[in-house]
Design a protein around this motif. Structure first.
Motif, PDB file in Angstrom:
ATOM      1  N   ASP A  36       0.808  -1.225   0.000  1.00  0.00           N
ATOM      2  CA  ASP A  36       0.000   0.000   0.000  1.00  0.00           C
ATOM      3  C   ASP A  36       0.839   1.271   0.000  1.00  0.00           C
ATOM      4  O   ASP A  36       0.480   2.256  -0.655  1.00  0.00           O
ATOM      5  N   ASP A  51      -4.961   5.544 -10.236  1.00  0.00           N
ATOM      6  CA  ASP A  51      -5.346   4.923  -8.964  1.00  0.00           C
ATOM      7  C   ASP A  51      -6.501   3.981  -9.285  1.00  0.00           C
ATOM      8  O   ASP A  51      -7.590   4.417  -9.629  1.00  0.00           O
ATOM      9  N   THR A  53      -8.353   2.194  -7.458  1.00  0.00           N
ATOM     10  CA  THR A  53      -9.510   2.183  -6.556  1.00  0.00           C
ATOM     11  C   THR A  53     -10.591   3.164  -6.984  1.00  0.00           C
ATOM     12  O   THR A  53     -11.742   3.025  -6.585  1.00  0.00           O
ATOM     13  N   THR A  65     -17.582  -1.021  -8.404  1.00  0.00           N
ATOM     14  CA  THR A  65     -16.216  -0.529  -8.184  1.00  0.00           C
ATOM     15  C   THR A  65     -15.219  -1.607  -8.610  1.00  0.00           C
ATOM     16  O   THR A  65     -14.601  -2.261  -7.774  1.00  0.00           O
ATOM     17  N   VAL A  68     -11.443  -1.389  -7.350  1.00  0.00           N
ATOM     18  CA  VAL A  68     -11.068  -1.987  -6.068  1.00  0.00           C
ATOM     19  C   VAL A  68     -10.733  -3.458  -6.282  1.00  0.00           C
ATOM     20  O   VAL A  68      -9.773  -3.984  -5.703  1.00  0.00           O
ATOM     21  N   GLN A  71      -7.369  -3.610  -7.859  1.00  0.00           N
ATOM     22  CA  GLN A  71      -6.385  -3.299  -6.822  1.00  0.00           C
ATOM     23  C   GLN A  71      -6.136  -4.513  -5.926  1.00  0.00           C
ATOM     24  O   GLN A  71      -5.003  -4.823  -5.586  1.00  0.00           O
ATOM     25  N   ASN A  72      -7.210  -5.212  -5.551  1.00  0.00           N
ATOM     26  CA  ASN A  72      -7.060  -6.400  -4.697  1.00  0.00           C
ATOM     27  C   ASN A  72      -6.314  -7.521  -5.418  1.00  0.00           C
ATOM     28  O   ASN A  72      -5.541  -8.251  -4.790  1.00  0.00           O
TER      29      ASN A  72
END
Length: 129
Positions: A36, A51, A53, A65, A68, A71-72
């Motif tokens: 992170d 970004d 997210t 979303t 996200v 990102q995960n």
């Protein structure tokens, strides 16, 4: 029942598992912080400040979303790789064990030699009587 539970809970495997879970959780926090706070900002810079997210699709009143989720996935990949590298380093530091074949077995005794030893012992016993 309490005795059975106590016996189960204090077995070596359960205690080892508990320690592994606690250490794993702590290590997970370290790796998450690395991802992170260090890696993802660098990835964002390399990709032009994206970004993940913030990526989303709005369908009527619902927001999907998907950023996200992306990102995960990236986080998981980096964390899995970091754990892989850490385990690989630990395995290199661990002392090497001899393979099963290299463990020295007692020398094989010839059956004739064994019989001669038995005869000798019997003769000794008769002489002491």
């Amino acid at each position: 029942m309490l005795k059975d539970f106590k016996e189960f809970a204090l077995k070596g495997n359960v205690m080892d598992l508990a320690v592994a879970v606690v250490i794993g959780a702590a290590f997970g926090k370290i790796v998450s912080s690395l991802v992170d706070n260090i890696i993802m900002p660098l990835v964002g810079i390399l990709l032009g400040g994206i970004d993940f997210t913030g990526l989303k699709i709005t369908v009527m009143k619902a927001e999907i979303t998907y950023g996200v989720f992306i990102q995960n996935i990236v986080d998981f990949t980096i964390i899995a790789f970091a754990i892989f590298i850490a385990l690989r380093l630990l395995m290199k530091l661990k002392p090497k064990e001899k393979p099963v074949e290299e463990v020295e077995a007692p020398p094989e005794v010839d059956p004739k030699e064994e019989l001669l030893k038995e005869i000798r012992d019997l003769l000794k016993n008769e002489q002491t009587k």
